[in-house]
Write a protein that holds these residues in place. Structure first.
Motif, PDB file in Angstrom:
ATOM      1  N   LEU A  56       0.760  -1.357   0.002  1.00  0.00           N
ATOM      2  CA  LEU A  56       0.011   0.106  -0.073  1.00  0.00           C
ATOM      3  C   LEU A  56       0.899   1.353  -0.061  1.00  0.00           C
ATOM      4  CD1 LEU A  56      -2.785  -1.022   2.406  1.00  0.00           C
ATOM      5  CD2 LEU A  56      -3.046  -0.764   0.111  1.00  0.00           C
ATOM      6  N   TYR A  57       1.928   1.080   0.656  1.00  0.00           N
ATOM      7  CA  TYR A  57       2.673   2.517   0.822  1.00  0.00           C
ATOM      8  C   TYR A  57       4.116   2.421   0.610  1.00  0.00           C
ATOM      9  CZ  TYR A  57      -1.236   3.631   4.054  1.00  0.00           C
ATOM     10  OH  TYR A  57      -2.523   3.847   4.363  1.00  0.00           O
ATOM     11  N   ALA A  58       4.579   1.412  -0.527  1.00  0.00           N
ATOM     12  CA  ALA A  58       6.044   1.290  -0.901  1.00  0.00           C
ATOM     13  C   ALA A  58       6.502   2.798  -1.363  1.00  0.00           C
ATOM     14  CB  ALA A  58       6.102   0.436  -1.878  1.00  0.00           C
ATOM     15  N   ASP A  59       5.537   3.359  -2.283  1.00  0.00           N
ATOM     16  CA  ASP A  59       5.806   4.517  -2.908  1.00  0.00           C
ATOM     17  C   ASP A  59       6.267   5.757  -1.954  1.00  0.00           C
ATOM     18  OD1 ASP A  59       3.179   4.591  -1.829  1.00  0.00           O
ATOM     19  OD2 ASP A  59       2.405   6.016  -3.514  1.00  0.00           O
ATOM     20  N   THR A  60       5.693   5.731  -0.828  1.00  0.00           N
ATOM     21  CA  THR A  60       5.848   6.718   0.050  1.00  0.00           C
ATOM     22  C   THR A  60       7.398   6.402   0.886  1.00  0.00           C
ATOM     23  OG1 THR A  60       4.980   5.379   2.080  1.00  0.00           O
ATOM     24  CG2 THR A  60       3.542   6.986   0.717  1.00  0.00           C
ATOM     25  N   ILE A  61       7.407   5.098   1.053  1.00  0.00           N
ATOM     26  CA  ILE A  61       8.849   4.599   1.497  1.00  0.00           C
ATOM     27  C   ILE A  61      10.079   5.115   0.437  1.00  0.00           C
ATOM     28  CG2 ILE A  61      10.170   2.838   2.460  1.00  0.00           C
ATOM     29  CD1 ILE A  61       7.659   1.455   3.368  1.00  0.00           C
ATOM     30  N   VAL A  62       9.821   4.711  -0.637  1.00  0.00           N
ATOM     31  CA  VAL A  62      10.837   5.064  -1.487  1.00  0.00           C
ATOM     32  C   VAL A  62      11.057   6.529  -1.797  1.00  0.00           C
ATOM     33  CG1 VAL A  62      11.277   4.738  -4.076  1.00  0.00           C
ATOM     34  CG2 VAL A  62      10.567   2.797  -2.846  1.00  0.00           C
ATOM     35  N   ALA A  63       9.923   7.325  -1.845  1.00  0.00           N
ATOM     36  CA  ALA A  63      10.005   8.754  -1.966  1.00  0.00           C
ATOM     37  C   ALA A  63      10.812   9.326  -0.900  1.00  0.00           C
ATOM     38  CB  ALA A  63       8.599   9.438  -1.958  1.00  0.00           C
ATOM     39  N   SER A  64      10.738   8.877   0.496  1.00  0.00           N
ATOM     40  CA  SER A  64      11.399   9.243   1.531  1.00  0.00           C
ATOM     41  C   SER A  64      12.702   9.107   1.431  1.00  0.00           C
ATOM     42  CB  SER A  64      10.764   8.830   2.869  1.00  0.00           C
ATOM     43  OG  SER A  64       9.561   9.311   3.420  1.00  0.00           O
ATOM     44  N   ILE A  65      13.070   7.937   1.018  1.00  0.00           N
ATOM     45  CA  ILE A  65      14.649   7.581   0.843  1.00  0.00           C
ATOM     46  C   ILE A  65      15.070   8.550  -0.407  1.00  0.00           C
ATOM     47  CG2 ILE A  65      16.283   5.983   0.040  1.00  0.00           C
ATOM     48  CD1 ILE A  65      14.198   3.855   1.244  1.00  0.00           C
ATOM     49  N   LEU A  66      14.377   8.910  -1.197  1.00  0.00           N
ATOM     50  CA  LEU A  66      15.063   9.539  -2.439  1.00  0.00           C
ATOM     51  C   LEU A  66      14.975  11.063  -2.002  1.00  0.00           C
ATOM     52  CD1 LEU A  66      13.077   8.147  -5.738  1.00  0.00           C
ATOM     53  CD2 LEU A  66      15.456   7.595  -4.771  1.00  0.00           C
ATOM     54  N   ILE A  67      14.218  11.530  -1.179  1.00  0.00           N
ATOM     55  CA  ILE A  67      14.362  12.943  -0.818  1.00  0.00           C
ATOM     56  C   ILE A  67      15.199  13.015   0.190  1.00  0.00           C
ATOM     57  CG2 ILE A  67      12.887  14.661   0.553  1.00  0.00           C
ATOM     58  CD1 ILE A  67      10.176  13.612  -0.961  1.00  0.00           C
ATOM     59  N   ALA A  68      15.477  12.156   1.125  1.00  0.00           N
ATOM     60  CA  ALA A  68      16.508  12.138   2.210  1.00  0.00           C
ATOM     61  C   ALA A  68      17.770  11.999   1.362  1.00  0.00           C
ATOM     62  CB  ALA A  68      16.439  11.004   3.113  1.00  0.00           C
ATOM     63  N   LEU A  69      17.947  11.227   0.385  1.00  0.00           N
ATOM     64  CA  LEU A  69      19.399  11.196  -0.331  1.00  0.00           C
ATOM     65  C   LEU A  69      19.524  12.618  -1.054  1.00  0.00           C
ATOM     66  CD1 LEU A  69      19.278   7.662  -1.561  1.00  0.00           C
ATOM     67  CD2 LEU A  69      20.744   8.430   0.082  1.00  0.00           C
ATOM     68  N   GLY A  70      18.508  13.317  -1.627  1.00  0.00           N
ATOM     69  CA  GLY A  70      18.370  14.465  -2.526  1.00  0.00           C
ATOM     70  C   GLY A  70      18.917  15.723  -1.551  1.00  0.00           C
ATOM     71  N   THR A  71      18.187  15.475  -0.276  1.00  0.00           N
ATOM     72  CA  THR A  71      18.438  16.404   0.904  1.00  0.00           C
ATOM     73  C   THR A  71      19.940  16.487   1.060  1.00  0.00           C
ATOM     74  OG1 THR A  71      16.217  16.465   1.586  1.00  0.00           O
ATOM     75  CG2 THR A  71      17.832  17.406   2.813  1.00  0.00           C
ATOM     76  N   LEU A  72      20.592  15.435   1.241  1.00  0.00           N
ATOM     77  CA  LEU A  72      21.893  14.983   1.710  1.00  0.00           C
ATOM     78  C   LEU A  72      23.013  15.548   0.526  1.00  0.00           C
ATOM     79  CD1 LEU A  72      24.186  13.958   3.523  1.00  0.00           C
ATOM     80  CD2 LEU A  72      23.900  11.672   2.418  1.00  0.00           C
ATOM     81  N   ALA A  73      22.521  15.147  -0.870  1.00  0.00           N
ATOM     82  CA  ALA A  73      23.324  15.819  -1.823  1.00  0.00           C
ATOM     83  C   ALA A  73      23.459  17.486  -1.703  1.00  0.00           C
ATOM     84  CB  ALA A  73      22.947  14.942  -3.065  1.00  0.00           C
ATOM     85  N   VAL A  74      22.170  17.792  -1.675  1.00  0.00           N
ATOM     86  CA  VAL A  74      22.170  19.392  -1.706  1.00  0.00           C
ATOM     87  C   VAL A  74      23.138  20.003  -0.531  1.00  0.00           C
ATOM     88  CG1 VAL A  74      20.744  21.601  -1.676  1.00  0.00           C
ATOM     89  CG2 VAL A  74      19.985  19.543  -3.063  1.00  0.00           C
ATOM     90  N   THR A  75      22.701  19.586   0.614  1.00  0.00           N
ATOM     91  CA  THR A  75      23.458  19.971   1.939  1.00  0.00           C
ATOM     92  C   THR A  75      24.875  19.669   1.845  1.00  0.00           C
ATOM     93  OG1 THR A  75      22.700  17.952   3.179  1.00  0.00           O
ATOM     94  CG2 THR A  75      21.488  19.753   3.295  1.00  0.00           C
ATOM     95  N   LEU A  76      25.288  18.675   1.241  1.00  0.00           N
ATOM     96  CA  LEU A  76      26.871  18.282   1.263  1.00  0.00           C
ATOM     97  C   LEU A  76      27.744  19.421   0.017  1.00  0.00           C
ATOM     98  CD1 LEU A  76      27.139  14.615   0.977  1.00  0.00           C
ATOM     99  CD2 LEU A  76      28.028  16.022   2.861  1.00  0.00           C
ATOM    100  N   VAL A  77      26.829  19.714  -0.955  1.00  0.00           N
ATOM    101  CA  VAL A  77      27.297  20.599  -2.099  1.00  0.00           C
ATOM    102  C   VAL A  77      27.457  21.931  -1.516  1.00  0.00           C
ATOM    103  CG1 VAL A  77      27.196  21.404  -4.306  1.00  0.00           C
ATOM    104  CG2 VAL A  77      26.884  18.951  -3.957  1.00  0.00           C
ATOM    105  N   VAL A  78      26.425  22.288  -0.865  1.00  0.00           N
ATOM    106  CA  VAL A  78      26.202  23.597  -0.316  1.00  0.00           C
ATOM    107  C   VAL A  78      26.673  24.079   1.148  1.00  0.00           C
ATOM    108  CG1 VAL A  78      24.471  25.548  -0.022  1.00  0.00           C
ATOM    109  CG2 VAL A  78      24.302  24.134  -1.956  1.00  0.00           C
ATOM    110  N   GLY A  79      26.587  23.100   1.970  1.00  0.00           N
ATOM    111  CA  GLY A  79      26.797  23.294   3.373  1.00  0.00           C
ATOM    112  C   GLY A  79      27.980  23.216   3.795  1.00  0.00           C
TER     113      GLY A  79
END
Length: 261
Positions: A56-79
């Motif tokens: 039922l909710y696999a898409d929300t789990i995958v979305a959270s992982i992708l957003i977390a990794l994307g957030t990490l990438a941006v904060t590394l490059v900028v932060g």
């Protein structure tokens, strides 16, 4: 004798606090693998609810992982470069920029989300995409990356390292990549784990920014508790714990290693 009594009382109090925090989580996990929560563990143990959550909710789990990794990438490059620049430059302007970066720590997530909606809500495609949530998570987690890296810089002589590398002809880019980043690795790693953990668990800001097509794990968790069987919602909680607890343990380990160093 008095010291032993004091220690025993403190230890007992610690155990009571730990039990107060751990027992509800344990009961929730148990409910997620129980055939019927109201009949208790005697009804049997099953993984059917975990399977149902994934269906039922696999898409929300995958979305959270992708957003977390994307957030990490941006904060590394900028932060990381931002933390380096703020630490090296110093002065009032740098302190002002640092305060602006860390301002989201003092602002409720709902207020940040509302500000983003008022500013960028009119951009339809951006508003409906996962990039909108990513932007909110970057704003929310950036202070933790910057602070973690600057804390490491405060323990080493960054300027001397930089000047030493410059004296042998290293370019600014090579000095940053080959000298600064390796020395800041503990702070970068600690900040990275914190960013991923916070992004995975962020609810308030995400709840305001999400659409029916961009639900994340915490939003799906709230939805499951509101609309599904208790066992399904608890199984969702179990999946969340499986994702978060290793990250928290890694953060604890890094903190202990940093203290020993």
């Amino acid at each position: 004798m008095r010291d032993r009594v004091t220690f025993s009382l403190q230890f007992l109090f610690t155990l009571l606090v730990a039990a107060f925090l751990a027992v509800p989580a344990g009961l929730s996990i148990a409910a997620g693998v129980t055939v019927n929560y109201f009949r208790g563990i005697q009804s049997g143990v099953t993984l059917q609810w975990v399977v149902q959550v994934w269906e039922l909710y696999a898409d929300t789990i995958v979305a959270s992982i992708l957003i977390a990794l994307g957030t990490l990438a941006v904060t590394l490059v900028v932060g990381v470069p931002a933390a380096y620049a703020l630490f090296v430059r110093g002065g009032r302007l740098a302190r002002l920029a640092e305060e602006i970066i860390t301002l989201p720590l003092a602002i409720p997530g709902l207020a940040i989300a509302l500000a983003l909606l008022l500013t960028y809500g009119g951009f339809g495609s951006f508003r409906r995409s996962w990039l909108f949530i990513l932007a909110g998570h970057v704003i929310f987690t950036m202070p933790f990356m910057v602070r973690s890296v600057m804390a490491v810089f405060a323990t080493i002589d960054v300027r001397s390292l930089d000047e030493g590398a410059a004296s042998v002809g290293a370019s600014p880019w090579r000095r940053f990549v080959d000298v600064i980043i390796p020395n800041a690795a503990p702070g970068i790693l600690a900040g990275s784990l914190m960013v991923v953990t916070l992004s995975l668990g962020e609810f308030n800001l995400t709840w305001m920014l999400h659409t029916p097509l961009t639900k994340t794990l915490p939003v799906g968790l709230a939805d499951s508790y509101a609309s599904m069987r208790l066992e399904v919602a608890s199984a969702y909680t179990l999946i969340f714990f499986v994702m978060i607890i290793p990250l928290l343990m890694a953060m604890q380990w890094i903190g202990e290693k940093g203290s020993s160093r």
